[in-house]
Design an enzyme around this catalytic site. Structure first.
Site, mmCIF file in Angstrom:
data_model
loop_
_atom_site.group_PDB
_atom_site.id
_atom_site.type_symbol
_atom_site.label_atom_id
_atom_site.label_comp_id
_atom_site.label_asym_id
_atom_site.label_seq_id
_atom_site.Cartn_x
_atom_site.Cartn_y
_atom_site.Cartn_z
ATOM 1 N N LYS A 180 0.926 -1.347 -0.618
ATOM 2 C CA LYS A 180 0.109 -0.133 0.071
ATOM 3 C C LYS A 180 0.903 1.593 0.312
ATOM 4 O O LYS A 180 2.571 0.784 0.205
ATOM 5 C CB LYS A 180 -1.206 -0.420 1.236
ATOM 6 C CG LYS A 180 -1.728 -1.277 0.892
ATOM 7 C CD LYS A 180 -2.792 -1.313 -0.253
ATOM 8 C CE LYS A 180 -3.529 -2.136 -0.503
ATOM 9 N NZ LYS A 180 -4.685 -2.993 0.949
HETATM 10 C C1 PLP Z 1 -5.698 -4.288 1.221
HETATM 11 C C2 PLP Z 1 -6.863 -3.883 1.348
HETATM 12 C C3 PLP Z 1 -7.518 -4.230 2.220
HETATM 13 C C4 PLP Z 1 -6.566 -4.754 3.519
HETATM 14 O O1 PLP Z 1 -6.294 -4.185 3.917
HETATM 15 P P1 PLP Z 1 -4.844 -5.228 5.221
HETATM 16 O O2 PLP Z 1 -4.179 -3.655 5.174
HETATM 17 O O3 PLP Z 1 -3.943 -6.460 4.303
HETATM 18 O O4 PLP Z 1 -6.328 -5.804 5.786
HETATM 19 C C5 PLP Z 1 -9.304 -3.846 2.471
HETATM 20 N N1 PLP Z 1 -9.528 -3.309 0.985
HETATM 21 C C6 PLP Z 1 -9.269 -3.659 0.107
HETATM 22 C C7 PLP Z 1 -9.709 -2.354 -1.001
HETATM 23 C C8 PLP Z 1 -7.533 -3.750 0.516
HETATM 24 O O5 PLP Z 1 -7.434 -3.695 -1.136
#
Ligand code: PLP
Length: 382
Positions: free
Chosen positions: A181
């Site tokens: 991210k």
């Molecule tokens: C990555 C992601 C999540 C989950 O994030 P985590 O920190 O891995 O739990 C939730 N929603 C979307 C749209 C994502 O891309």
């Protein structure tokens, strides 16, 4: 050339900050986490930020503080990461799918309105690729139907719409600091809110429902005694993660600008080819650019999306697809969902390819990706 889909860039300063935490004698949630929360809250213009172990945990806790439970419906995009819907099911509530917009891949006001019923307790907009949803319209629809808005901002830091940062618009906003991210701590998440009671509840819920967290007890600031006031979870973060987060936070705007420059180069290059559909950005927002979702005009090509990705792989470029619509998964069979009900999600899914997009990509790498896409499109024209 070999170009990975993502490459995390942790600076020497961030590594030093982690070492400092490791040497300090306190490595789980403590001082660094408090500092990270404070600075993150300031960055998105929210009075409260609560750090947790993931965005999935953040979404779960946000729905818990809203009292979402059995019999309730929560609206999620048909085409999102599965975590958005899983959080709803953790609460015993029912996810209801809304179709996405084929240009932005976000849920628009009309699709949201269609999915609302008297049982709707909350809606979870996803700011796809970091592009802010139309928050004014979504907040207005939710308010008129007595539903709360929990943003899934896993892609959307830093992003804003009409001058308001994502993190300050919805009732509760959930961020992800997962490895790929825009801000990463390896694993991690954050919830922001304006509501002080929800903020207090979230701080308790993330650590076993305990009335005082371990750091305050061990630091001798308060008594060893604590109460468990409600059923809580083990969703806290660590100071090791927070140390990385503090460093990344200071660079977040510069990193976003770097991603935007790459995205703009992609869009300019692809706009000239009728077989390619650049990702559309609505005016009035600042996109975090977590992803670059290219789409293929299948009418102009002799190959499908999967074959196009395989050809990219042959040229050494790793790509991905965001996302497989939820109604395709085995887990969600038997809910009465079918591809026919979500034509826009299905249309996007058949055409979408996410390209490498991250700070530190060299000009030569970006050129290489562009040449690969244009070359494959030219060689496989209908
Ligand atoms: C990555 C992601 C999540 C989950 O994030 P985590 O920190 O891995 O739990 C939730 N929603 C979307 C749209 C994502 O891309």
């Amino acid at each position: 050339m070999n170009i990975p889909f993502h490459r995390a860039r942790i600076t020497p300063d961030e590594i030093d900050a982690v070492n400092e935490v490791l040497r300090s004698g306190w490595i789980t949630m403590g001082r660094a986490t408090l500092a990270f929360e404070e600075r993150f809250a300031a960055a998105v213009g929210a009075p409260h930020a609560i750090a947790v172990s993931s965005c999935t945990a953040a979404l779960h806790l946000a729905l818990v503080v809203l009292g979402v439970g059995p019999g309730d419906e929560v609206i999620v995009p048909a085409d999102t990461f599965v975590a958005t819907a899983e959080a709803v099911e953790y609460c015993g509530a029912r996810p209801v799918l809304a179709d996405i917009d084929r240009d932005t891949h976000c849920v628009g006001p009309a699709a949201l309105e269609r999915a609302i019923t008297p049982r709707t307790r909350a809606v979870i907009p996803v700011h796809f690729a970091g592009q802010p949803c139309d928050m004014a319209a979504i907040m207005d629809i939710a308010q008129r139907h007595g539903a709360r808005v929990v943003d899934d901002a896993a892609h959307a830091f830093p992003a804003s719409i009409g001058g308001a940062a994502i993190g300050s618009c919805a009732d509760l906003t959930c961020f992800s600091f997962y490895a790929t991210k825009t801000l990463t701590t390896g694993e991690g998440g954050m919830i922001t809110t304006r509501n002080p009671e929800w903020a207090d509840a979230l701080a308790t819920l993330r650590l076993h429902g305990m009335s005082r967290d371990a750091w305050r007890r061990y630091s001798g600031e308060t008594s060893w005694r604590y109460d468990v006031t409600r059923l809580g979870y083990k969703y806290n973060t660590t100071d090791i993660a927070a140390a990385i987060g503090l460093g990344q936070l200071a660079r977040a705007d510069a990193l976003r600008d770097e991603r935007e420059r790459i995205a703009q180069r992609y869009s300019r290059a692809f706009a000239a080819d009728a077989a390619l559909i650049p990702y559309a950005i609505r005016p009035g927002g600042v996109c975090a650019w977590h992803l670059y979702p290219l789409k293929l005009n299948l009418d102009s090509l002799t190959v499908d999306r999967d074959r196009f990705m395989a050809l990219m792989r042959e040229r050494g470029v790793a790509t991905s697809v965001h996302f497989i619509p939820l109604y395709h998964f085995t887990h969600f069979k038997g809910r009465g969902w079918s591809p026919d009900g979500f034509p826009e999600s299905e249309w996007v899914f058949a055409r979408e390819i996410s390209l490498p997009l991250y700070p530190g990509m060299t000009d030569a790498e970006v050129d290489y990706v562009i040449d690969a896409v244009l070359g494959i499109a030219r060689a496989n024209r209908r």
